[in-house]
Scaffold this motif. Structure first.
Motif, PDB file in Angstrom:
ATOM      1  N   VAL A   1      -5.699   7.291   9.512  1.00 51.56           N
ATOM      2  CA  VAL A   1      -4.870   8.502   9.485  1.00 51.56           C
ATOM      3  C   VAL A   1      -3.790   8.380   8.427  1.00 51.56           C
ATOM      4  O   VAL A   1      -3.458   9.368   7.748  1.00 51.56           O
ATOM      5  N   THR A   2      -3.245   7.185   8.231  1.00 50.62           N
ATOM      6  CA  THR A   2      -2.220   6.974   7.215  1.00 50.62           C
ATOM      7  C   THR A   2      -2.741   7.334   5.830  1.00 50.62           C
ATOM      8  O   THR A   2      -2.032   7.957   5.033  1.00 50.62           O
ATOM      9  N   GLU A   3      -3.974   6.981   5.547  1.00 50.27           N
ATOM     10  CA  GLU A   3      -4.566   7.313   4.246  1.00 50.27           C
ATOM     11  C   GLU A   3      -4.581   8.826   4.030  1.00 50.27           C
ATOM     12  O   GLU A   3      -4.166   9.320   2.979  1.00 50.27           O
ATOM     13  N   SER A   4      -5.016   9.576   5.032  1.00 51.04           N
ATOM     14  CA  SER A   4      -5.030  11.036   4.927  1.00 51.04           C
ATOM     15  C   SER A   4      -3.613  11.594   4.860  1.00 51.04           C
ATOM     16  O   SER A   4      -3.333  12.545   4.122  1.00 51.04           O
ATOM     17  N   PHE A   5      -2.717  11.014   5.641  1.00 50.40           N
ATOM     18  CA  PHE A   5      -1.317  11.422   5.667  1.00 50.40           C
ATOM     19  C   PHE A   5      -0.698  11.289   4.277  1.00 50.40           C
ATOM     20  O   PHE A   5      -0.019  12.192   3.788  1.00 50.40           O
ATOM     21  N   ILE A   6      -0.944  10.165   3.625  1.00 54.48           N
ATOM     22  CA  ILE A   6      -0.385   9.916   2.297  1.00 54.48           C
ATOM     23  C   ILE A   6      -1.007  10.848   1.271  1.00 54.48           C
ATOM     24  O   ILE A   6      -0.310  11.385   0.404  1.00 54.48           O
ATOM     25  N   LYS A   7      -2.306  11.080   1.364  1.00 52.41           N
ATOM     26  CA  LYS A   7      -2.964  11.992   0.428  1.00 52.41           C
ATOM     27  C   LYS A   7      -2.377  13.394   0.533  1.00 52.41           C
ATOM     28  O   LYS A   7      -2.191  14.067  -0.472  1.00 52.41           O
ATOM     29  N   CYS A   8      -2.103  13.832   1.739  1.00 50.95           N
ATOM     30  CA  CYS A   8      -1.568  15.182   1.934  1.00 50.95           C
ATOM     31  C   CYS A   8      -0.093  15.286   1.587  1.00 50.95           C
ATOM     32  O   CYS A   8       0.356  16.290   1.057  1.00 50.95           O
ATOM     33  N   SER A   9       0.670  14.247   1.899  1.00 52.28           N
ATOM     34  CA  SER A   9       2.106  14.329   1.634  1.00 52.28           C
ATOM     35  C   SER A   9       2.442  13.766   0.264  1.00 52.28           C
ATOM     36  O   SER A   9       3.315  14.273  -0.418  1.00 52.28           O
ATOM     37  N   GLY A  10       1.761  12.678  -0.094  1.00 58.26           N
ATOM     38  CA  GLY A  10       1.930  12.093  -1.404  1.00 58.26           C
ATOM     39  C   GLY A  10       3.252  11.396  -1.663  1.00 58.26           C
ATOM     40  O   GLY A  10       3.430  10.758  -2.682  1.00 58.26           O
ATOM     41  N   ARG A  11       4.196  11.464  -0.743  1.00 62.19           N
ATOM     42  CA  ARG A  11       5.507  10.905  -1.055  1.00 62.19           C
ATOM     43  C   ARG A  11       5.990   9.852  -0.075  1.00 62.19           C
ATOM     44  O   ARG A  11       7.096   9.364  -0.202  1.00 62.19           O
ATOM     45  N   PHE A  12       5.177   9.503   0.902  1.00 56.43           N
ATOM     46  CA  PHE A  12       5.617   8.545   1.912  1.00 56.43           C
ATOM     47  C   PHE A  12       4.936   7.200   1.788  1.00 56.43           C
ATOM     48  O   PHE A  12       5.047   6.371   2.667  1.00 56.43           O
ATOM     49  N   GLN A  13       4.221   6.970   0.713  1.00 55.10           N
ATOM     50  CA  GLN A  13       3.536   5.694   0.553  1.00 55.10           C
ATOM     51  C   GLN A  13       4.546   4.562   0.617  1.00 55.10           C
ATOM     52  O   GLN A  13       5.584   4.600  -0.006  1.00 55.10           O
ATOM     53  N   GLY A  14       4.234   3.555   1.400  1.00 58.65           N
ATOM     54  CA  GLY A  14       5.130   2.413   1.537  1.00 58.65           C
ATOM     55  C   GLY A  14       6.052   2.527   2.733  1.00 58.65           C
ATOM     56  O   GLY A  14       6.509   1.536   3.243  1.00 58.65           O
TER      57      GLY A  14
END
Length: 124
Positions: free
Chosen positions: A96-109
């Protein structure tokens, strides 16, 4: 459970309410973005299977909690504590984190150490 802000000060009830509201705000915005993404990808707006999946919701909630806790420097409740508290597997969380990051793009890390640049070797 007792936890401290990085400053060493115990957060008060108002601060905890602010964290909870922030997590829920990010959760619903992210859910909306993820559903929009799935609608485009699958060419359908029927997402009953995804919306009825408790593991998906718990994992998305954990992602949002990680972001908020990271932002507010609440180090005692970060990864993997949130994953454990939500009762989910790290594998489901990372999917889910992978999809979350793809959609938001700004929370990686902010979601977990595994998502930070240069830390991929920790999981091998």
């Amino acid at each position: 459970m007792l936890f401290l802000h990085d400053s060493g000060v115990l957060p008060n009830g108002e601060f905890c309410d602010k964290l909870r509201r922030s997590v829920l705000d990010i959760f619903y915005k992210s859910l909306h973005k993820l559903l929009d993404s799935e609608t485009s990808r699958l060419q359908t707006n029927r997402h009953h299977a995804l919306l009825s999946n408790k593991t998906f919701h718990a994992s998305l909630f954990a992602c949002c909690a990680e972001v908020v806790l990271h932002t507010h420097l609440c180090t005692d409740l970060k990864f993997p504590h949130v994953v454990n508290a939500c009762g989910i597997d790290v594998f489901d969380f990372l999917k889910v984190t992978e999809s979350f990051i793809k959609c938001s793009g700004r929370f990686q890390g902010a979601c977990c150490p595994a998502c930070s640049p240069g830390t991929q070797n920790r999981w091998q």
